[in-house]
Motif scaffolding. Structure first.
Motif, PDB file in Angstrom:
ATOM      1  N   GLY A 144       0.803  -1.219   0.000  1.00 52.12           N
ATOM      2  CA  GLY A 144       0.000   0.000   0.000  1.00 52.12           C
ATOM      3  C   GLY A 144       0.830   1.261   0.000  1.00 52.12           C
ATOM      4  O   GLY A 144       0.319   2.360  -0.252  1.00 52.12           O
ATOM      5  N   ASP A 145       2.126   1.140   0.285  1.00 54.28           N
ATOM      6  CA  ASP A 145       3.045   2.275   0.200  1.00 54.28           C
ATOM      7  C   ASP A 145       3.602   2.366  -1.220  1.00 54.28           C
ATOM      8  O   ASP A 145       3.308   1.545  -2.089  1.00 54.28           O
ATOM      9  CB  ASP A 145       4.205   2.118   1.191  1.00 54.28           C
TER      10      ASP A 145
ATOM     11  N   SER B 114       3.358  -8.900  -6.120  1.00 51.65           N
ATOM     12  CA  SER B 114       2.471  -9.406  -5.072  1.00 51.65           C
ATOM     13  C   SER B 114       2.314 -10.917  -5.173  1.00 51.65           C
ATOM     14  O   SER B 114       2.780 -11.558  -6.130  1.00 51.65           O
ATOM     15  CB  SER B 114       1.099  -8.734  -5.187  1.00 51.65           C
TER      16      SER B 114
ATOM     17  N   PRO C 127       4.718   0.798  -6.835  1.00 46.12           N
ATOM     18  CA  PRO C 127       3.794   0.361  -5.777  1.00 46.12           C
ATOM     19  C   PRO C 127       4.417  -0.786  -4.985  1.00 46.12           C
ATOM     20  O   PRO C 127       4.928  -1.751  -5.561  1.00 46.12           O
ATOM     21  CB  PRO C 127       2.560  -0.111  -6.559  1.00 46.12           C
TER      22      PRO C 127
ATOM     23  N   SER D  72       4.326  -4.075  -2.745  1.00 42.29           N
ATOM     24  CA  SER D  72       3.428  -5.209  -2.559  1.00 42.29           C
ATOM     25  C   SER D  72       3.866  -6.151  -1.455  1.00 42.29           C
ATOM     26  O   SER D  72       3.082  -7.005  -1.027  1.00 42.29           O
ATOM     27  CB  SER D  72       3.304  -6.011  -3.863  1.00 42.29           C
TER      28      SER D  72
ATOM     29  N   ALA E 219       1.294   5.104   2.252  1.00 43.22           N
ATOM     30  CA  ALA E 219      -0.095   5.161   1.770  1.00 43.22           C
ATOM     31  C   ALA E 219      -0.236   6.010   0.512  1.00 43.22           C
ATOM     32  O   ALA E 219      -1.186   6.767   0.357  1.00 43.22           O
ATOM     33  CB  ALA E 219      -1.010   5.698   2.866  1.00 43.22           C
TER      34      ALA E 219
ATOM     35  N   LYS F  54      -1.209   6.104  -3.162  1.00 44.95           N
ATOM     36  CA  LYS F  54      -2.059   5.224  -3.958  1.00 44.95           C
ATOM     37  C   LYS F  54      -1.637   5.251  -5.424  1.00 44.95           C
ATOM     38  O   LYS F  54      -1.909   6.201  -6.148  1.00 44.95           O
ATOM     39  CB  LYS F  54      -3.520   5.650  -3.820  1.00 44.95           C
TER      40      LYS F  54
END
Length: 303
Positions: free
Chosen positions: A66-67, A147, A178, A180, A220, A222
């Protein structure tokens, strides 16, 4: 903030959740020497198999899903006197009938002048005897662990980055990936001395660099796809095949960015992008193609 000199003990041909080779704090700088896309070091000693062996992974403290991981490409210094390319077009970038007329491909050597920061063919074909290019260093393949515990080949790319071969991934550019997995697990390698848009011969001028990057966690933040910023532009990157899907990812990421950071709703962003957007082709050789949606900063509202 600390500067780390990182000499890999092994290299990876995948980006994935591997044991960290280096742990650093957010905001630290890493200096590391890469090997080329075929796995050779600056002295032409084979250190790893291809394609595109990566240095890493680097665990950045505090990074969580999310970071975003901010990667500032501070410096790229050539450390080899030579580089190499393939000698003819990739078959997928010309019409099928033209493929039959192409000569057999082979590896071609380029000579790199590390003082003048130029490069030229060692044995130029007729018409290119005086063809000398200024170096335009770029990182061909870099990113963070995907991810779901995946380990994905350095031959391709996705939301996590990977083998994008986009010319603006060079010194002075800041890139966001991003996150994961915990620690982000950052990889880089496959550096090019020069490359045209698309990597249409299947390579840039493949060589070795000492690369300096600064890695910082942004909490955080996005984003789905990689984003980047140069001195005069911002850009969003999409990786997929077919090419129109890569363009869709890049455009959607830019739409979201303009809303999040610049306060533009979909109508305002449409007016802006409809008239001033520029699309750049990254890789069109590998399994996933790369498109960048780029906007000059002079057209952006103040943040």
């Amino acid at each position: 903030m600390t500067t780390h000199r990182f000499a890999p003990a092994q290299y990876y041909n995948v980006l994935g959740t591997m044991p960290a080779a280096l742990h650093i704090a957010s905001g630290d700088t890493v200096i590391t020497e890469t090997i080329d896309a075929g796995g050779h070091d600056k002295d032409r000693v084979k250190r790893a198999p291809g394609p595109n062996p990566m240095n890493g992974p680097i665990h950045v403290e505090g990074a969580k899903p999310g970071d975003a991981l901010r990667v500032e490409i501070v410096r790229m210094t050539p450390v080899s006197a030579t580089g190499w390319t393939r000698s003819v077009f990739a078959a997928n970038v010309v019409e099928p009938e033209a493929v039959r007329t192409l000569p057999p491909g082979e590896s071609t050597t380029w000579l790199i002048d590390r003082q003048a920061l130029t490069t030229r063919l060692e044995y130029p074909p007729t018409g290119l005897e005086h063809f000398t290019l200024p170096l335009e260093p770029m990182i061909g393949c870099f990113g963070v662990a995907p991810s779901l515990g995946q380990a994905i080949s350095t031959a391709t790319s996705g939301e996590y980055g990977g083998n994008m071969d986009y010319r603006l991934f060079g010194p002075g550019t800041t890139v966001w990936f991003p996150v994961s997995v915990e620690g982000a697990l950052f990889f880089l390698g496959d550096c090019h001395a020069v490359q045209g848009d698309g990597e249409i011969v299947g390579t840039g001028i493949e060589t070795c660099f000492e690369v300096e990057v600064r890695l910082t966690v942004e909490k955080a933040k996005k984003l789905v796809w990689p984003r980047g910023e140069t001195t005069d532009a911002i850009f969003a990157v999409g990786n997929a095949r077919p090419l129109d899907q890569a363009l869709q990812h890049a455009t959607t990421e830019m739409l979201n960015w303009l809303g999040q950071d610049y306060g533009l709703d979909a109508t305002a962003a449409s007016h802006l992008l409809g008239q001033v957007v520029r699309y750049d082709v990254g890789n069109v050789f590998d399994p996933a193609y790369t498109m960048a949606c780029r906007v000059a900063k002079k057209w952006l509202p103040p943040r």
